[in-house]
Design an enzyme around this catalytic site. Structure first.
Site, PDB file in Angstrom:
ATOM      1  N   HIS A   1      40.652  52.395  67.358  1.00  0.00           N
ATOM      2  CA  HIS A   1      40.919  51.617  68.571  1.00  0.00           C
ATOM      3  C   HIS A   1      39.841  51.851  69.629  1.00  0.00           C
ATOM      4  CE1 HIS A   1      42.111  55.181  70.869  1.00  0.00           C
ATOM      5  NE2 HIS A   1      42.749  55.584  69.773  1.00  0.00           N
TER       6      HIS A   1
ATOM      7  N   GLU B   1      48.920  57.743  65.191  1.00  0.00           N
ATOM      8  CA  GLU B   1      48.176  58.988  65.357  1.00  0.00           C
ATOM      9  C   GLU B   1      49.115  60.194  65.243  1.00  0.00           C
ATOM     10  OE1 GLU B   1      45.850  60.901  64.916  1.00  0.00           O
ATOM     11  OE2 GLU B   1      44.338  60.325  66.419  1.00  0.00           O
TER      12      GLU B   1
END
Length: 381
Positions: free
Chosen positions: A185, A261
């Site tokens: 990202h 994550e």
């Protein structure tokens, strides 16, 4: 401007349905030179299924040669040509996913279809019959002149210049891989400060810089034109990075929980120095062992590895033989890279992974994987 390629494809079934196979050949449109051949015995299927499978194989082979090519498809199947040209509706539910898969390999304006008489499609027809003949013998089709890997050649056959054998477990013909393009990202407010930002924190949005990075990645991926699906971590920063890519490619963003994550527990939002100051023993244990977790309920690397591997296997089944973009985070990208390499857990600390960087792993049907790219940021410069 890409190359001009000619794809000729055919499929057949001895029984309809019955033992079936396909053949496809890719040629240079200007010279007629043969650039690639593909054929496969596909078990029991109908003529129409085999013809569509031949089309898909031909387009895949053309894409591997040049994803930016303009392609002229010639087939003696009136059904496939008219349906792929949009003139006939696809009424049979079994044909729709095959037509969709074929249409995703190149942009619609890069491919045109022409019906030809069977006599003009002799090359692809021959390959399809060779594949069916091989299947009847219990063998795999291989191009003429390629020896059977099961037949061990003598020293006299190979001479002193024979290449070394592939590593144990590697297939002589691994087939078309499934490719995961891995996009980390873009930046959030926490990224430049190098703070722990996992799945247990405040779910930050992209910063202005991160949004620019996401658009740059989208432009680069759209120019390549090979991505056929977009899958994102559920966290906001990944979804905001995935959306510009999907919009440019005309795709929907799927969300997979396995791509989130690591949960860094009490370390969320802290810098490495702050964690060292507040939780020195826990940090040392985490750095020393993949089974140690961050303070107060965080995830160990071993737990993340199991989660990411499960997501990987599920997505490999869903996108077999295709290219999927996975928009995710530092730890999942590094985990997929290290698993592909067979590297130990400590290798996670020896990889650099920048915001909005691209990596890629190819997975083959024989179970092996190849790391093709890591931390490419050229699209950001």
């Amino acid at each position: 401007m890409g190359r001009r390629l000619l794809v000729e494809a055919d499929g057949g079934s001895r029984g309809n349905p019955g033992p079936a196979g396909y053949g496809a050949v890719v040629k240079d449109a200007g010279t007629g030179a043969v650039l690639a051949e593909a054929a496969e015995f596909i078990g029991t299927a109908t003529n129409n299924v085999a013809e569509y499978r031949g089309l898909i194989a031909g387009l895949r082979a053309a894409r591997e040669l040049d994803p930016g090519a303009s392609v002229h498809v010639r087939m003696d199947s009136k059904l496939v040509v008219e349906q792929m040209s949009g003139r006939w509706k696809i009424k049979h539910p079994g044909m729709r996913p095959l037509a969709a898969e074929a249409s995703e390999l190149f942009p619609a304006d890069a491919v045109r279809y022409t019906w030809i008489p069977r006599a003009e499609n002799a090359h692809a027809d021959r390959l399809a019959n060779e594949a069916m003949d091989a299947g009847r013998r219990g063998e795999q089709w291989r191009p003429s002149g390629v020896p059977d890997p099961a037949a061990a050649p003598s020293r006299e056959d190979v001479g002193e210049t024979a290449p070394a054998a592939p590593p144990p477990g590697w297939s002589a013909d691994p087939g078309t891989p499934t490719t995961f393009v891995l996009l980390r990202h873009g930046e959030t407010a926490l990224t430049p400060q190098k703070r722990f930002s996992g799945s247990g924190g405040g779910d930050p949005e992209l910063s202005a810089a991160g949004r620019r990075q996401a658009e740059a990645a989208a432009a680069a991926l759209a120019a390549r034109g090979t991505v056929q699906a977009v899958v994102s971590s559920p966290l906001r920063r990944c979804r905001e990075t995935a959306e510009p890519v999907a919009r440019r490619l005309g795709l929907e963003v799927r969300v997979d929980e396995g791509l989130r994550e690591t949960d860094f527990g009490a370390w969320e939002g802290l810098t490495f120095a702050e964690v060292r100051e507040r939780y020195p023993a826990d940090l040392d244990a985490w750095l020393a062992s993949e089974t140690a977790a961050p303070t107060d309920g965080g995830e160990s690397f071993a737990e993340v590895t199991r989660r990411v591997a499960l997501a990987r296997d599920k997505l490999l089944a869903r996108y077999a033989g295709r290219t999927a973009l996975l928009v995710t985070h530092v730890t999942p990208v590094k985990t997929l890279a290290r698993l592909a390499l067979g590297a130990p857990a400590e290798s996670l600390f020896r990889m650099e992974l920048s915001a909005a960087s691209l990596s890629a792993v190819a997975y083959y049907a024989d179970g092996n994987a190849s790391l093709r790219l890591l931390n490419d940021t050229s699209h950001l410069r």
